[in-house]
Design a protein around this motif. Structure first.
Motif, PDB file in Angstrom:
ATOM      1  N   ARG A  60      42.139  41.237  37.145  1.00 22.20           N
ATOM      2  CA  ARG A  60      41.805  42.625  37.513  1.00 22.20           C
ATOM      3  C   ARG A  60      41.149  43.369  36.353  1.00 22.20           C
ATOM      4  O   ARG A  60      40.197  44.114  36.536  1.00 22.20           O
ATOM      5  N   GLN A  61      41.661  43.150  35.147  1.00 24.28           N
ATOM      6  CA  GLN A  61      41.063  43.811  33.981  1.00 24.28           C
ATOM      7  C   GLN A  61      39.665  43.270  33.700  1.00 24.28           C
ATOM      8  O   GLN A  61      38.769  44.022  33.329  1.00 24.28           O
ATOM      9  N   ALA A  62      39.455  41.969  33.888  1.00 28.02           N
ATOM     10  CA  ALA A  62      38.128  41.390  33.676  1.00 28.02           C
ATOM     11  C   ALA A  62      37.125  41.952  34.685  1.00 28.02           C
ATOM     12  O   ALA A  62      35.966  42.202  34.339  1.00 28.02           O
ATOM     13  N   VAL A  63      37.564  42.163  35.922  1.00 30.60           N
ATOM     14  CA  VAL A  63      36.688  42.773  36.929  1.00 30.60           C
ATOM     15  C   VAL A  63      36.332  44.193  36.507  1.00 30.60           C
ATOM     16  O   VAL A  63      35.168  44.603  36.590  1.00 30.60           O
ATOM     17  N   ARG A  64      37.315  44.935  36.034  1.00 34.77           N
ATOM     18  CA  ARG A  64      37.046  46.305  35.566  1.00 34.77           C
ATOM     19  C   ARG A  64      36.080  46.308  34.381  1.00 34.77           C
ATOM     20  O   ARG A  64      35.216  47.168  34.276  1.00 34.77           O
ATOM     21  N   MET A  65      36.252  45.354  33.475  1.00 37.31           N
ATOM     22  CA  MET A  65      35.328  45.248  32.343  1.00 37.31           C
ATOM     23  C   MET A  65      33.922  44.911  32.809  1.00 37.31           C
ATOM     24  O   MET A  65      32.936  45.442  32.288  1.00 37.31           O
ATOM     25  N   GLY A  66      33.804  44.040  33.798  1.00 38.64           N
ATOM     26  CA  GLY A  66      32.494  43.704  34.354  1.00 38.64           C
ATOM     27  C   GLY A  66      31.824  44.916  34.978  1.00 38.64           C
ATOM     28  O   GLY A  66      30.625  45.146  34.794  1.00 38.64           O
ATOM     29  N   ILE A  67      32.604  45.725  35.705  1.00 40.79           N
ATOM     30  CA  ILE A  67      32.067  46.964  36.283  1.00 40.79           C
ATOM     31  C   ILE A  67      31.635  47.909  35.168  1.00 40.79           C
ATOM     32  O   ILE A  67      30.591  48.556  35.250  1.00 40.79           O
ATOM     33  N   GLY A  68      32.428  47.961  34.110  1.00 45.45           N
ATOM     34  CA  GLY A  68      32.077  48.809  32.970  1.00 45.45           C
ATOM     35  C   GLY A  68      30.792  48.359  32.285  1.00 45.45           C
ATOM     36  O   GLY A  68      29.949  49.181  31.916  1.00 45.45           O
ATOM     37  N   PHE A  69      30.622  47.046  32.114  1.00 45.30           N
ATOM     38  CA  PHE A  69      29.387  46.531  31.524  1.00 45.30           C
ATOM     39  C   PHE A  69      28.188  46.830  32.412  1.00 45.30           C
ATOM     40  O   PHE A  69      27.121  47.204  31.920  1.00 45.30           O
ATOM     41  N   ALA A  70      28.359  46.676  33.724  1.00 42.53           N
ATOM     42  CA  ALA A  70      27.264  46.993  34.649  1.00 42.53           C
ATOM     43  C   ALA A  70      26.911  48.474  34.578  1.00 42.53           C
ATOM     44  O   ALA A  70      25.728  48.841  34.541  1.00 42.53           O
ATOM     45  N   ALA A  71      27.931  49.332  34.512  1.00 39.31           N
ATOM     46  CA  ALA A  71      27.677  50.771  34.392  1.00 39.31           C
ATOM     47  C   ALA A  71      26.977  51.087  33.072  1.00 39.31           C
ATOM     48  O   ALA A  71      26.074  51.934  33.028  1.00 39.31           O
ATOM     49  N   MET A  72      27.363  50.401  31.999  1.00 39.77           N
ATOM     50  CA  MET A  72      26.725  50.621  30.707  1.00 39.77           C
ATOM     51  C   MET A  72      25.242  50.267  30.759  1.00 39.77           C
ATOM     52  O   MET A  72      24.396  51.004  30.242  1.00 39.77           O
TER      53      MET A  72
END
Length: 148
Positions: A60-72
């Motif tokens: 779940r945290q890795a998915v959130r990090m992936g969303i964060g990288f995409a947003a960045m």
């Protein structure tokens, strides 16, 4: 003959000098991105060991990090002039949302800091954390604030 060869090499290599890298197209800083990814991987490793080796938390945290990288990456494509134009308006919206938290906020764990909107709960202080430096930069640029 040597002169012709060097002249032809200069002309042929000019396209190599003018080529832009993928980092300049995406407006990202490669060393900073690599360090951020290393830090995120280390954080996932620590989370895995702290969660009694439960991979559900890590996933779940890795998915959130992936969303964060995409947003960045998406936010990096916004031009600074657009950010400069919108900074005061988004700041005003953030202040209004903070006042709404004071009046209509939802308490969680002993603190009133959330707004319950239909379908989502938001924390306006997180918006202000991002917008405040942009607004200060805007004020310094247009001369609303005295420079130190």
């Amino acid at each position: 003959m040597t002169k012709d060869f060097s002249r032809s090499m200069q002309n042929s290599s000019s396209h190599l000098r003018n080529r832009r890298s993928i980092w300049s197209y995406t407006h990202l800083d490669a060393p900073l991105l690599v360090l951020l990814m290393i830090l995120c991987c280390f954080g996932l490793f620590v989370l895995y060991s702290a969660s009694a080796e439960d991979s559900g938390y890590v996933y779940r945290q890795a998915v959130r990090m992936g969303i964060g990288f995409a947003a960045m990456i998406v936010i990096a494509q916004i031009s600074p002039s657009l950010l400069e134009r919108w900074a005061p308006w988004v700041y005003a919206l953030g202040v209004i949302l903070l006042i709404c938290v004071l009046l209509f906020g939802v308490g969680a764990k002993g603190a009133q800091r959330w707004l319950a909107l239909p379908g989502i709960r938001i924390q306006p202080s997180e918006i202000i954390k991002v917008v405040l430096p942009l607004t200060v930069a805007f004020c310094l640029r247009v001369g609303l604030c005295p420079r130190p």
